[in-house]
Scaffold this active site. Structure first.
Site, mmCIF file in Angstrom:
data_model
loop_
_atom_site.group_PDB
_atom_site.id
_atom_site.type_symbol
_atom_site.label_atom_id
_atom_site.label_comp_id
_atom_site.label_asym_id
_atom_site.label_seq_id
_atom_site.Cartn_x
_atom_site.Cartn_y
_atom_site.Cartn_z
ATOM 1 N N TYR A 51 27.517 -2.362 0.780
ATOM 2 C CA TYR A 51 25.852 -2.177 2.141
ATOM 3 C C TYR A 51 27.137 -3.268 3.216
ATOM 4 C CZ TYR A 51 23.781 -1.808 -1.958
ATOM 5 O OH TYR A 51 22.692 -1.000 -2.901
ATOM 6 N N PRO A 198 11.845 2.526 -6.188
ATOM 7 C CA PRO A 198 10.579 2.182 -6.905
ATOM 8 C C PRO A 198 9.488 3.262 -5.860
ATOM 9 C CG PRO A 198 10.741 0.212 -6.209
ATOM 10 C CD PRO A 198 11.817 0.860 -5.746
ATOM 11 N N VAL A 199 9.520 3.271 -4.347
ATOM 12 C CA VAL A 199 8.537 4.085 -3.902
ATOM 13 C C VAL A 199 9.010 5.048 -3.532
ATOM 14 C CG1 VAL A 199 6.755 1.672 -3.969
ATOM 15 C CG2 VAL A 199 8.313 1.876 -2.116
ATOM 16 N N LYS A 201 11.432 6.235 -1.141
ATOM 17 C CA LYS A 201 11.334 5.721 0.830
ATOM 18 C C LYS A 201 10.184 5.970 0.992
ATOM 19 C CE LYS A 201 16.325 8.639 -0.035
ATOM 20 N NZ LYS A 201 17.075 9.294 0.549
ATOM 21 N N GLY A 202 8.915 5.024 0.736
ATOM 22 C CA GLY A 202 8.038 5.150 1.423
ATOM 23 C C GLY A 202 6.809 6.264 1.274
ATOM 24 N N LEU A 203 8.219 7.367 0.259
ATOM 25 C CA LEU A 203 6.305 8.529 -0.294
ATOM 26 C C LEU A 203 5.983 7.630 -0.727
ATOM 27 C CD1 LEU A 203 8.891 11.161 -1.003
ATOM 28 C CD2 LEU A 203 7.399 10.986 1.484
ATOM 29 N N LEU A 204 5.648 7.025 -1.795
ATOM 30 C CA LEU A 204 5.051 6.556 -2.211
ATOM 31 C C LEU A 204 3.509 5.350 -1.551
ATOM 32 C CD1 LEU A 204 7.271 6.897 -5.920
ATOM 33 C CD2 LEU A 204 4.605 8.144 -5.046
ATOM 34 N N THR A 205 3.690 5.633 -0.243
ATOM 35 C CA THR A 205 2.742 4.425 0.407
ATOM 36 C C THR A 205 2.225 4.918 0.667
ATOM 37 O OG1 THR A 205 3.842 4.330 2.261
ATOM 38 C CG2 THR A 205 4.682 2.662 0.273
#
Length: 304
Positions: A51, A198-199, A201-205
């Site tokens: 990283y 777990p979300v 890349k923000g789709l599950l927000t």
């Protein structure tokens, strides 16, 4: 915050962890995020030497100075980069992993890692040699435990059967339920899952509209993805929580998952992630609705 035992180790990790890959190139800003996470009950921090080509470990090291005993620190190795290398290349050899760990400790400015993870891997690697490297590092006291970060079934099975790994890091979310096929294998060997992404890349927000692209996501087309996420949003509203909280809680309710590693580049993102830990376990009825709404595919490649 609730803490869970990591595999067969004596490490107890916060169920919400911080994925340090999301940190910026500003040491002071990163320190603020990490300190706030610690103050709010997060004790698991995951970084990697790849990283920002070492900078991420350096900034994490600066931030935890004086707080080493408050955190369980994980890093990863196996991707070789540096002078004379165009980008990076895979190198799971014993000599390289031991050198990479030494360099990670120098950048982090610590004496040992709580968890060192193989950052990838294929079935054609010299796996016995790689395991030997990890075992020697444990004996030397420079790492406490080791694990792998891989989504390849054949690689996971090999390490589960031949090594003393305590964890497997896998991409796992409602939009990527492929790891569920391997829960029984993890149980059989006493392994924990560290869930990354777990979300999705923000789709599950609740901000999913801005995140959707024409590519869709995995085996979801753009139209299918939009329809599914709209239904998720409605379901979350009906249960007085955000889509993010509902999505994270589904992951956290799986007994195989010790921690869900979430990214946060701002205080508000961090707080919303952490608030998912305050949500009560989902009812059986609500869990079944989520399972009916989202696909449950399996990994098609890298199988024996």
């Amino acid at each position: 915050m609730k803490q869970n035992k990591l595999g067969t180790s004596d490490l107890f990790v916060s169920e919400i962890g911080l994925g340090c890959m999301s940190l910026s190139d500003d040491h002071l800003h990163n320190e603020k995020i990490i300190h706030e996470a610690i103050d709010r009950g997060v004790n698991f921090f995951d970084t990697a030497d790849l990283y920002q080509l070492g900078f991420n470990e350096e900034t994490v090291g600066k931030a935890i100075k004086g707080k080493r005993h408050d955190v369980i620190l994980a890093s990863k190795g196996g991707n070789e980069w540096g002078e004379g290398i165009d980008g990076w290349r895979w190198n799971p050899t014993k000599n390289y992993l031991k050198e990479a760990l030494k360099n990670s400790l120098l950048r982090l400015d610590i004496d040992y890692l709580d968890l060192y993870q193989l950052h990838g891997g294929t079935i054609d690697d010299p796996i016995d040699e790689t395991i030997e490297a990890f075992e020697e590092l444990v004996q030397e006291g420079t790492i406490r435990y080791y694990g792998i970060s891989s989504i390849r079934p054949n690689v996971i099975k090999e390490y589960a059967e031949k090594s003393n790994i305590v964890s497997v890091m896998m991409q796992y979310s409602l939009l990527d339920r492929r790891p569920e096929e391997w829960f029984s294998l993890l149980d059989k060997h006493g392994l924990s899952m560290i869930a990354r992404g777990p979300v999705s890349k923000g789709l599950l927000t609740n901000d999913f509209e801005r995140k959707i692209t024409e590519k869709g996501f995995l085996d979801y087309s753009e139209a299918e993805l939009r329809a599914t996420l709209e239904k998720l949003n409605t379901l979350a509203d009906a249960n007085t929580m955000s889509s993010q909280q509902l999505s994270l809680r589904y992951i956290l309710d799986q007994p195989q998952v010790s921690t869900a590693v979430t990214g946060a580049s701002t205080s508000s993102q961090l707080i919303e992630n952490i608030q998912s830990s305050n949500v009560s376990p989902l009812s059986i009825e609500l869990t079944k609705k989520l399972e009916a709404l989202f696909k449950a595919p399996v990994y098609e490649n890298h199988r024996n």
